[in-house]
Design an enzyme around this catalytic site. Structure first.
Site, PDB file in Angstrom:
ATOM      1  N   GLU A   1       0.824  -1.204   0.000  1.00  0.00           N
ATOM      2  CA  GLU A   1       0.000   0.000   0.000  1.00  0.00           C
ATOM      3  C   GLU A   1       0.864   1.262   0.000  1.00  0.00           C
ATOM      4  O   GLU A   1       0.547   2.239  -0.662  1.00  0.00           O
ATOM      5  CB  GLU A   1      -0.953   0.010   1.203  1.00  0.00           C
ATOM      6  CG  GLU A   1      -2.071  -1.009   1.105  1.00  0.00           C
ATOM      7  CD  GLU A   1      -2.995  -0.776  -0.089  1.00  0.00           C
ATOM      8  OE1 GLU A   1      -3.039   0.352  -0.610  1.00  0.00           O
ATOM      9  OE2 GLU A   1      -3.665  -1.736  -0.520  1.00  0.00           O
TER      10      GLU A   1
ATOM     11  N   TYR B   1      -6.900   5.809   4.728  1.00  0.00           N
ATOM     12  CA  TYR B   1      -6.987   4.850   3.623  1.00  0.00           C
ATOM     13  C   TYR B   1      -6.123   3.604   3.904  1.00  0.00           C
ATOM     14  O   TYR B   1      -6.597   2.467   3.833  1.00  0.00           O
ATOM     15  CB  TYR B   1      -6.575   5.488   2.283  1.00  0.00           C
ATOM     16  CG  TYR B   1      -6.304   4.403   1.284  1.00  0.00           C
ATOM     17  CD1 TYR B   1      -7.368   3.765   0.655  1.00  0.00           C
ATOM     18  CD2 TYR B   1      -5.017   3.918   1.076  1.00  0.00           C
ATOM     19  CE1 TYR B   1      -7.150   2.684  -0.173  1.00  0.00           C
ATOM     20  CE2 TYR B   1      -4.783   2.846   0.252  1.00  0.00           C
ATOM     21  CZ  TYR B   1      -5.854   2.234  -0.376  1.00  0.00           C
ATOM     22  OH  TYR B   1      -5.641   1.151  -1.169  1.00  0.00           O
TER      23      TYR B   1
ATOM     24  N   ASP C   1     -10.158   5.722  -2.028  1.00  0.00           N
ATOM     25  CA  ASP C   1      -9.021   6.332  -2.705  1.00  0.00           C
ATOM     26  C   ASP C   1      -9.553   6.942  -4.009  1.00  0.00           C
ATOM     27  O   ASP C   1     -10.775   6.991  -4.221  1.00  0.00           O
ATOM     28  CB  ASP C   1      -7.900   5.301  -2.950  1.00  0.00           C
ATOM     29  CG  ASP C   1      -8.236   4.325  -4.062  1.00  0.00           C
ATOM     30  OD1 ASP C   1      -9.428   4.218  -4.443  1.00  0.00           O
ATOM     31  OD2 ASP C   1      -7.305   3.680  -4.576  1.00  0.00           O
TER      32      ASP C   1
END
Ligand code: SF4
Length: 267
Positions: A83, A167, A185
């Site tokens: 991520e 997020y 996102d």
């Protein structure tokens, strides 16, 4: 009749992990019904989206690791690294960096032992070096202050780890631990905005909060990680910014933007 083309407004979509809004509530009550989903619509959307994802998802190394790793800390670490790398960088570029990184530091303990110079060297070429530094810092914190255990909820991940915003916390918690929490996102913003014809400025706290509420209401309670990845995958590969591939979309029947464009083309 030609294929309807759904275009998005030219407003810049934020990358993952921009400043999170302060959400007081994830209650869907704050969203006007036209921009929301009924219970039946949400169920149908989850089913169609997950079936599509199971058929069409890209084979990516972090997905393989997350689905095959039984140790929750290793799983969370593998998702966390992916991520962070994906925050400002294309998937195709990240794959090679990710594979090399995980080969060098397969666990968070391995990363914590590395020097910052080694981390910067491995990050070289990916850009935005602060991401690698924060990851390294986070690994040190987990090992030294959290007894080697990565926090188990989105709330704790965001609260305790440097550089982990709303997020990333939601992505790690849903994919690694199965926490039922949505993520928002740029891809999810685009998909939700088109599905429910939301044209308001998503950079404002009210609209951003509404999108987070929608994502939290929609997320599949049994497969939250897959659902979140499916929403992002759809935005990245089908519901793309310039020319959406609506004829390939599993959510076409539920898409208000598609319906509007189709109606305009018929009349
Ligand atoms: S959600 Fe699907 S149908 Fe709607 S605009 Fe995006 S690709 Fe087209």
């Amino acid at each position: 009749m030609g294929r309807p083309v759904v275009r998005h407004s030219s407003r810049k979509i934020p990358k993952r992990e921009q400043k999170p809004p302060t959400t007081k509530s994830d209650s869907p009550g704050t969203i006007p019904p036209y921009h929301s989903f009924t219970h039946l619509e949400a169920e149908s959307l989850r089913k169609d989206l997950l079936a599509w994802y199971d058929r069409c998802k890209r084979d990516l190394p972090w997905r393989r690791l997350a689905s095959s790793e039984s140790d929750p800390d290793r799983r969370a670490y593998s998702v966390w690294v992916s991520e962070v790398m994906l925050q400002q960088t294309q998937v195709s570029t990240v794959i090679d960096y990710y594979n090399k990184w995980m080969k060098t530091w397969p666990t968070i303990q391995d990363l914590a032992k590395a020097s910052l110079e080694e981390v910067n060297e491995k990050w070289s070429g990916l850009g935005y070096y602060s991401r690698g530094r924060r990851l390294h810092e986070g690994a040190g914190k987990v090992v030294l202050e959290l007894e080697g255990q990565i926090p188990r909820t989105a709330e704790d991940l965001q609260r305790l780890l440097p550089g982990v915003g709303r997020y990333t916390a939601g992505a790690i918690a849903s994919i690694s631990y199965g926490q039922v929490t949505g993520v928002v996102d740029g891809n999810v913003i685009r998909v939700l905005s088109r599905l429910r014809c939301i044209g308001a400025d998503f950079t404002t706290p009210a609209v951003s909060d509404a999108l987070w509420s929608l994502a939290n209401c929609l997320v599949d309670p049994l497969r939250p990680g897959d659902f979140n990845q499916a929403m992002m995958e759809l935005g990245a590969t089908v519901c793309t910014p310039k020319k959406a591939l609506c004829s390939d979309c599993p959510l076409q029947n539920q898409c208000r933007a598609y319906r509007r464009v189709s109606c305009v083309m018929v009349t």
